[in-house]
Design a protein around this motif. Structure first.
Motif, short mmCIF file in Angstrom:
data_model
loop_
_atom_site.label_atom_id
_atom_site.label_comp_id
_atom_site.label_asym_id
_atom_site.label_seq_id
_atom_site.Cartn_x
_atom_site.Cartn_y
_atom_site.Cartn_z
N ARG A 36 0.83 -1.21 0.00
CA ARG A 36 0.00 0.00 0.00
C ARG A 36 0.87 1.26 0.00
N ASP A 37 1.87 1.32 0.85
CA ASP A 37 2.65 2.54 1.02
C ASP A 37 3.77 2.72 0.00
N GLY A 38 4.25 1.61 -0.61
CA GLY A 38 5.37 1.77 -1.52
C GLY A 38 5.43 0.82 -2.69
N GLY A 39 4.41 -0.02 -2.84
CA GLY A 39 4.42 -0.97 -3.94
C GLY A 39 5.49 -2.03 -3.82
N LEU A 40 5.96 -2.28 -2.60
CA LEU A 40 7.04 -3.25 -2.38
C LEU A 40 6.50 -4.54 -1.77
N SER A 41 7.14 -5.64 -2.11
CA SER A 41 6.87 -6.88 -1.39
C SER A 41 7.73 -6.87 -0.12
N HIS A 42 7.41 -7.75 0.81
CA HIS A 42 8.21 -7.86 2.03
C HIS A 42 9.65 -8.25 1.67
N ALA A 43 9.81 -9.16 0.73
CA ALA A 43 11.14 -9.60 0.31
C ALA A 43 11.93 -8.44 -0.30
N GLU A 44 11.29 -7.63 -1.13
CA GLU A 44 11.97 -6.48 -1.73
C GLU A 44 12.37 -5.47 -0.66
N PHE A 45 11.50 -5.26 0.31
CA PHE A 45 11.81 -4.37 1.42
C PHE A 45 13.06 -4.85 2.16
N GLU A 46 13.14 -6.15 2.42
CA GLU A 46 14.31 -6.69 3.12
C GLU A 46 15.59 -6.45 2.33
N MET A 61 26.03 -9.79 -4.63
CA MET A 61 24.77 -10.53 -4.71
C MET A 61 24.83 -11.80 -3.87
N SER A 62 25.95 -12.50 -3.86
CA SER A 62 26.05 -13.75 -3.09
C SER A 62 25.93 -13.46 -1.59
N ASP A 63 26.53 -12.37 -1.13
CA ASP A 63 26.43 -12.00 0.29
C ASP A 63 25.01 -11.54 0.63
N LEU A 64 24.41 -10.82 -0.29
CA LEU A 64 23.04 -10.35 -0.09
C LEU A 64 22.07 -11.52 0.01
N ALA A 65 22.26 -12.54 -0.81
CA ALA A 65 21.40 -13.73 -0.77
C ALA A 65 21.49 -14.40 0.60
N ARG A 66 22.70 -14.48 1.14
CA ARG A 66 22.86 -15.06 2.49
C ARG A 66 22.19 -14.20 3.54
N LYS A 72 19.89 -17.83 -4.60
CA LYS A 72 20.44 -16.84 -5.52
C LYS A 72 19.47 -16.53 -6.65
N SER A 73 18.75 -17.55 -7.11
CA SER A 73 17.80 -17.30 -8.20
C SER A 73 16.63 -16.43 -7.72
N ARG A 74 16.15 -16.66 -6.50
CA ARG A 74 15.06 -15.84 -5.95
C ARG A 74 15.55 -14.40 -5.76
N LEU A 75 16.77 -14.24 -5.26
CA LEU A 75 17.31 -12.89 -5.09
C LEU A 75 17.47 -12.20 -6.43
N THR A 76 17.94 -12.92 -7.43
CA THR A 76 18.08 -12.34 -8.77
C THR A 76 16.75 -11.80 -9.26
N TYR A 77 15.69 -12.56 -9.05
CA TYR A 77 14.35 -12.10 -9.45
C TYR A 77 13.98 -10.82 -8.70
N GLN A 78 14.17 -10.81 -7.39
CA GLN A 78 13.81 -9.64 -6.58
C GLN A 78 14.62 -8.41 -7.00
#
Length: 153
Positions: A36-46, A61-66, A72-78
């Protein structure tokens, strides 16, 4: 064949079911607020939070996924979704050609600032304000031990 250790005692089952219900319901409320406030998913917010907290507003990206505890594939999508929205940009790593950096943009920082007050309010209303200070300490300690145990796997 079932082992007696497989059966949850009534109090254990109650704790498990309460944890599941609370986790799903709190997550649902947080997700609604962020959309509602930003068009973000919870995962994107994180992802945005982790990048903002990182030195220089960027992480491999590898550190961010951890850090966000996704594949890694889910993070790539986000990150692709965030990049399309102009909230994150990806760049190559000068010292390691195999690595890619994800970096928070100024628009990403602005989007994060826009949703954070509502996020804090929802977390407080749905979780923190329901508990006593002692229960907050116990919950933090207990769930911290669970997370530590699972991170080791």
């Amino acid at each position: 064949m079932s082992d007696a250790g497989d059966v949850l005692e009534p109090r254990e089952l109650r704790a498990w079911m309460a944890f599941l219900a609370a986790a799903h319901l709190v997550d649902h409320e947080v997700e609604r607020q962020l959309k509602r406030d930003g068009g973000l998913s919870h995962a994107e917010f994180e992802v945005l939070v982790k990048l903002q907290d990182a030195e220089g507003g960027r992480m491999r990206m590898s550190d961010l996924a951890r850090e966000v505890m996704v594949s890694k594939s889910r993070l790539t999508y986000q990150v692709t979704q965030l990049e399309r929205a102009g909230l994150v940009k990806r760049t190559g790593c000068e010292s390691d050609r195999r690595s890619v950096w994800a970096e928070l943009t100024a628009d990403g920082a602005e989007a994060l600032a826009g949703v954070r007050p509502g996020h804090r309010r929802v977390v407080r209303e749905t979780l923190i304000d329901v508990l006593t200070p002692e229960e907050i300490d116990v919950l933090g300690d207990a769930l911290g031990r669970v997370a530590d145990r699972l991170r080791g796997r």
